[in-house]
Design an enzyme around this catalytic site. Structure first.
Site, mmCIF file in Angstrom:
data_model
loop_
_atom_site.group_PDB
_atom_site.id
_atom_site.type_symbol
_atom_site.label_atom_id
_atom_site.label_comp_id
_atom_site.label_asym_id
_atom_site.label_seq_id
_atom_site.Cartn_x
_atom_site.Cartn_y
_atom_site.Cartn_z
ATOM 1 N N ASN A 167 3.869 9.926 -10.351
ATOM 2 C CA ASN A 167 4.420 8.664 -9.854
ATOM 3 C C ASN A 167 4.482 8.660 -8.334
ATOM 4 O O ASN A 167 4.125 7.663 -7.690
ATOM 5 C CB ASN A 167 5.811 8.443 -10.459
ATOM 6 C CG ASN A 167 6.212 6.995 -10.481
ATOM 7 O OD1 ASN A 167 6.322 6.379 -9.445
ATOM 8 N ND2 ASN A 167 6.453 6.455 -11.661
ATOM 9 N N GLU A 196 11.029 2.310 -9.039
ATOM 10 C CA GLU A 196 9.774 3.023 -8.814
ATOM 11 C C GLU A 196 8.980 2.274 -7.752
ATOM 12 O O GLU A 196 9.241 1.106 -7.450
ATOM 13 C CB GLU A 196 8.941 3.085 -10.108
ATOM 14 C CG GLU A 196 9.557 3.899 -11.225
ATOM 15 C CD GLU A 196 8.681 3.914 -12.476
ATOM 16 O OE1 GLU A 196 7.599 3.284 -12.464
ATOM 17 O OE2 GLU A 196 9.085 4.541 -13.463
#
Length: 281
Positions: free
Chosen positions: A96, A154
């Protein structure tokens, strides 16, 4: 579909055009797909003939975010805390952070062509783009369902959303996983609404964006545009985005170790299977 089938690209200087090509799956992306997307970004970065990296899509969604069918949800009861931590460092944190970093530090001018809604990490990526155009703003929304998935921010969205919406509205949207309608971020995220008719195809929209870019760059010196991006994307902003990226993934790691996102993704997968079975009856 393999990543290279779900994400295709063509080089049409000065444009490097990337197309999300899995309309039947609402352009949902697995981590392998996102990682392939970053490798394509590198190809664009290394192409001296291209100044713009254009992200296009197909179908009714720009991207429905993470493909929850690809999330590893099964865990052995015999796994120790250390083993689970190692597993999710590899499966979540490293991947990520790397994906977001690729968009933060991309050298070319990033353009997003929103043909429809965008969700999750894909929506965070759009917020990192330099220019965003949409087909019909009434069909556009951004959705960050992180709290509903047992996660937190995120894609450096903890920085980009307050910059482009407002701090209090960002709390509202992120804490309660509420949709952000296109009209709410017109002129702060979305540069232009093309206001096409309902029967206009996605291909028509994508072509119109390229034509718009061609007209806008007709009398400008393209190396100046690239240098302008460097100046607008100050080091302070880059540092802020990179710091947020790091804090976000480290903050979410304990949730993955404890298994909450996996439980919620499993519920989504089972619900999808039920719908699929009913549709076949």
């Amino acid at each position: 579909m393999r990543p290279c089938e779900k994400i295709i690209y063509e080089i049409r200087p000065p444009y490097f055009i990337i197309t999300l090509n899995s309309a039947q799956n609402y352009n949902a992306l697995s981590y392998d797909d996102y990682l392939y997307l970053t490798s394509v970004l590198e190809v664009s970065n290394n192409n001296e003939d291209c100044c713009f990296t254009v992200l296009q899509s197909t179908g009714s969604f720009f991207s429905s975010g993470a493909d929850f069918n690809s999330v590893p949800i099964e865990s052995s009861n015999d796994e120790s805390h250390t083993e689970r931590k190692k597993k999710w460092l590899e499966n979540f944190l490293c991947k990520n952070q790397y994906i977001t970093n690729a968009f933060i530090n991309h050298d070319k001018i990033l353009v997003a062509c929103l043909n429809g809604p965008v969700v999750g990490l894909s929506a965070a990526i759009v917020f990192l783009c330099d220019l965003v155009y949409c087909n019909n703003i009434n069909n556009i929304y951004f959705y960050f369902p992180f709290t509903k998935l047992g996660l937190s921010c995120e894609g450096s969205v903890s920085v980009t959303l307050p910059m482009k919406l407002s701090r209090n509205q960002s709390y509202q949207k992120l804490l309660f996983s509420e949709q952000i309608m296109g009209k709410e971020v017109l002129n702060t995220v979305i540069n232009k609404d093309f206001k096409l008719s309902k029967d206009a195809t996605v291909d028509t929209f994508n072509a119109m964006v390229l034509e718009e870019l061609s007209q806008n760059t007709k009398n400008v010196y393209l190396p100046s545009c690239l240098n302008m991006k460097k100046l607008l994307k100050t080091q302070a902003l880059v540092n802020s985005l990179n710091l947020a990226n790091s804090m976000e993934v480290h903050g979410a790691l304990p949730f993955w170790i404890n298994g909450e996102p996996q439980r919620r993704f499993k519920v989504l997968r089972e619900e999808k299977m039920k719908v699929s079975r009913k549709s076949r009856l």
